[in-house]
Design a protein around this motif. Structure first.
Motif, PDB file in Angstrom:
ATOM      1  N   MET A  89       0.843  -1.174   0.000  1.00 60.69           N
ATOM      2  CA  MET A  89       0.000   0.000   0.000  1.00 60.69           C
ATOM      3  C   MET A  89       0.892   1.241   0.000  1.00 60.69           C
ATOM      4  O   MET A  89       1.731   1.391   0.872  1.00 60.69           O
ATOM      5  CB  MET A  89      -0.888  -0.027   1.243  1.00 60.69           C
ATOM      6  CG  MET A  89      -1.755   1.176   1.396  1.00 60.69           C
ATOM      7  SD  MET A  89      -2.770   1.159   2.877  1.00 60.69           S
ATOM      8  CE  MET A  89      -3.755  -0.277   2.610  1.00 60.69           C
ATOM      9  N   GLN A  90       0.721   2.086  -0.985  1.00 60.10           N
ATOM     10  CA  GLN A  90       1.516   3.306  -1.070  1.00 60.10           C
ATOM     11  C   GLN A  90       1.083   4.290   0.011  1.00 60.10           C
ATOM     12  O   GLN A  90      -0.085   4.328   0.386  1.00 60.10           O
ATOM     13  CB  GLN A  90       1.346   3.959  -2.442  1.00 60.10           C
ATOM     14  CG  GLN A  90       1.878   3.128  -3.585  1.00 60.10           C
ATOM     15  CD  GLN A  90       3.394   3.018  -3.563  1.00 60.10           C
ATOM     16  OE1 GLN A  90       4.069   3.844  -2.979  1.00 60.10           O
ATOM     17  NE2 GLN A  90       3.909   1.984  -4.189  1.00 60.10           N
ATOM     18  N   ASN A  91       2.038   5.078   0.508  1.00 62.58           N
ATOM     19  CA  ASN A  91       1.696   6.073   1.516  1.00 62.58           C
ATOM     20  C   ASN A  91       2.623   7.274   1.425  1.00 62.58           C
ATOM     21  O   ASN A  91       3.656   7.226   0.764  1.00 62.58           O
ATOM     22  CB  ASN A  91       1.749   5.457   2.916  1.00 62.58           C
ATOM     23  CG  ASN A  91       3.152   5.064   3.316  1.00 62.58           C
ATOM     24  OD1 ASN A  91       3.971   5.905   3.626  1.00 62.58           O
ATOM     25  ND2 ASN A  91       3.434   3.757   3.320  1.00 62.58           N
ATOM     26  N   CYS A  92       2.226   8.344   2.087  1.00 72.08           N
ATOM     27  CA  CYS A  92       2.972   9.607   2.086  1.00 72.08           C
ATOM     28  C   CYS A  92       3.611   9.884   3.448  1.00 72.08           C
ATOM     29  O   CYS A  92       3.933  11.030   3.755  1.00 72.08           O
ATOM     30  CB  CYS A  92       2.041  10.767   1.741  1.00 72.08           C
ATOM     31  SG  CYS A  92       1.324  10.675   0.112  1.00 72.08           S
ATOM     32  N   ILE A  93       3.769   8.863   4.251  1.00 72.17           N
ATOM     33  CA  ILE A  93       4.265   9.074   5.612  1.00 72.17           C
ATOM     34  C   ILE A  93       5.635   9.732   5.622  1.00 72.17           C
ATOM     35  O   ILE A  93       5.859  10.709   6.333  1.00 72.17           O
ATOM     36  CB  ILE A  93       4.273   7.751   6.405  1.00 72.17           C
ATOM     37  CG1 ILE A  93       2.840   7.255   6.568  1.00 72.17           C
ATOM     38  CG2 ILE A  93       4.936   7.934   7.772  1.00 72.17           C
ATOM     39  CD1 ILE A  93       2.722   5.871   7.134  1.00 72.17           C
ATOM     40  N   ARG A  94       6.570   9.208   4.859  1.00 70.68           N
ATOM     41  CA  ARG A  94       7.933   9.765   4.853  1.00 70.68           C
ATOM     42  C   ARG A  94       7.917  11.240   4.469  1.00 70.68           C
ATOM     43  O   ARG A  94       8.541  12.070   5.135  1.00 70.68           O
ATOM     44  CB  ARG A  94       8.830   8.981   3.904  1.00 70.68           C
ATOM     45  CG  ARG A  94      10.243   9.549   3.829  1.00 70.68           C
ATOM     46  CD  ARG A  94      11.166   8.727   2.938  1.00 70.68           C
ATOM     47  NE  ARG A  94      11.473   7.476   3.618  1.00 70.68           N
ATOM     48  CZ  ARG A  94      11.333   6.267   3.082  1.00 70.68           C
ATOM     49  NH1 ARG A  94      10.875   6.129   1.848  1.00 70.68           N
ATOM     50  NH2 ARG A  94      11.621   5.189   3.766  1.00 70.68           N
ATOM     51  N   GLU A  95       7.179  11.569   3.413  1.00 74.46           N
ATOM     52  CA  GLU A  95       7.146  12.949   2.939  1.00 74.46           C
ATOM     53  C   GLU A  95       6.546  13.884   3.989  1.00 74.46           C
ATOM     54  O   GLU A  95       7.115  14.943   4.285  1.00 74.46           O
ATOM     55  CB  GLU A  95       6.352  13.048   1.628  1.00 74.46           C
ATOM     56  CG  GLU A  95       7.026  12.380   0.445  1.00 74.46           C
ATOM     57  CD  GLU A  95       6.789  10.881   0.347  1.00 74.46           C
ATOM     58  OE1 GLU A  95       6.118  10.293   1.246  1.00 74.46           O
ATOM     59  OE2 GLU A  95       7.269  10.269  -0.615  1.00 74.46           O
ATOM     60  N   LEU A  96       5.419  13.497   4.558  1.00 78.12           N
ATOM     61  CA  LEU A  96       4.784  14.345   5.568  1.00 78.12           C
ATOM     62  C   LEU A  96       5.629  14.445   6.827  1.00 78.12           C
ATOM     63  O   LEU A  96       5.737  15.513   7.432  1.00 78.12           O
ATOM     64  CB  LEU A  96       3.395  13.803   5.910  1.00 78.12           C
ATOM     65  CG  LEU A  96       2.349  13.943   4.821  1.00 78.12           C
ATOM     66  CD1 LEU A  96       1.065  13.220   5.225  1.00 78.12           C
ATOM     67  CD2 LEU A  96       2.067  15.404   4.548  1.00 78.12           C
ATOM     68  N   ARG A  97       6.228  13.334   7.228  1.00 77.82           N
ATOM     69  CA  ARG A  97       7.078  13.331   8.426  1.00 77.82           C
ATOM     70  C   ARG A  97       8.259  14.279   8.241  1.00 77.82           C
ATOM     71  O   ARG A  97       8.573  15.080   9.130  1.00 77.82           O
ATOM     72  CB  ARG A  97       7.569  11.899   8.699  1.00 77.82           C
ATOM     73  CG  ARG A  97       8.442  11.771   9.918  1.00 77.82           C
ATOM     74  CD  ARG A  97       8.861  10.332  10.134  1.00 77.82           C
ATOM     75  NE  ARG A  97       9.601   9.761   9.020  1.00 77.82           N
ATOM     76  CZ  ARG A  97      10.878  10.043   8.721  1.00 77.82           C
ATOM     77  NH1 ARG A  97      11.557  10.916   9.446  1.00 77.82           N
ATOM     78  NH2 ARG A  97      11.471   9.459   7.698  1.00 77.82           N
ATOM     79  N   ARG A  98       8.887  14.230   7.085  1.00 80.36           N
ATOM     80  CA  ARG A  98      10.034  15.112   6.825  1.00 80.36           C
ATOM     81  C   ARG A  98       9.611  16.572   6.750  1.00 80.36           C
ATOM     82  O   ARG A  98      10.319  17.457   7.236  1.00 80.36           O
ATOM     83  CB  ARG A  98      10.734  14.691   5.537  1.00 80.36           C
ATOM     84  CG  ARG A  98      11.521  13.414   5.704  1.00 80.36           C
ATOM     85  CD  ARG A  98      12.212  13.015   4.429  1.00 80.36           C
ATOM     86  NE  ARG A  98      13.059  11.843   4.643  1.00 80.36           N
ATOM     87  CZ  ARG A  98      13.622  11.152   3.666  1.00 80.36           C
ATOM     88  NH1 ARG A  98      13.445  11.512   2.407  1.00 80.36           N
ATOM     89  NH2 ARG A  98      14.366  10.109   3.948  1.00 80.36           N
ATOM     90  N   GLN A  99       8.452  16.850   6.127  1.00 77.24           N
ATOM     91  CA  GLN A  99       7.957  18.226   6.054  1.00 77.24           C
ATOM     92  C   GLN A  99       7.744  18.810   7.440  1.00 77.24           C
ATOM     93  O   GLN A  99       7.978  19.993   7.663  1.00 77.24           O
ATOM     94  CB  GLN A  99       6.634  18.279   5.285  1.00 77.24           C
ATOM     95  CG  GLN A  99       6.771  18.115   3.799  1.00 77.24           C
ATOM     96  CD  GLN A  99       5.411  18.049   3.111  1.00 77.24           C
ATOM     97  OE1 GLN A  99       4.374  18.297   3.727  1.00 77.24           O
ATOM     98  NE2 GLN A  99       5.411  17.704   1.832  1.00 77.24           N
ATOM     99  N   LYS A 100       7.321  17.991   8.368  1.00 72.93           N
ATOM    100  CA  LYS A 100       7.067  18.446   9.734  1.00 72.93           C
ATOM    101  C   LYS A 100       8.317  18.396  10.606  1.00 72.93           C
ATOM    102  O   LYS A 100       8.274  18.808  11.760  1.00 72.93           O
ATOM    103  CB  LYS A 100       5.956  17.610  10.359  1.00 72.93           C
ATOM    104  CG  LYS A 100       4.626  17.825   9.668  1.00 72.93           C
ATOM    105  CD  LYS A 100       3.508  17.200  10.443  1.00 72.93           C
ATOM    106  CE  LYS A 100       2.170  17.541   9.837  1.00 72.93           C
ATOM    107  NZ  LYS A 100       1.760  18.914  10.038  1.00 72.93           N
TER     108      LYS A 100
END
Length: 66
Positions: free
Chosen positions: A1-12
């Motif tokens: 399942m694809q997710n955006c966790i890494r991107e959002l975590r890094r942005q924050k």
């Protein structure tokens, strides 16, 4: 399942360790989810979304281009 966790975590500016602690899991679990090697439980998906300030639907759909 694809997710955006890494991107959002890094942005924050949140580390895997900090996100894991806030969600009650290990850093290795967050790493496995980010690398699409583990699908989180529904409860964990909601916890991740809450900590990252988004919805579960937005978190687990293909990420928009950066």
């Amino acid at each position: 399942m694809q997710n955006c966790i890494r991107e959002l975590r890094r942005q924050k500016g949140v580390s895997q360790e900090a996100l894991a602690k806030a969600c009650g899991v290990t850093r290795q679990t967050v790493n496995a989810i980010e690398n699409n090697k583990y699908d989180p439980t529904l409860a964990l998906a909601f916890a991740l979304a809450r900590e990252l300030g988004t919805t579960v639907d937005a978190l687990f759909t293909p990420c928009p281009p950066a």
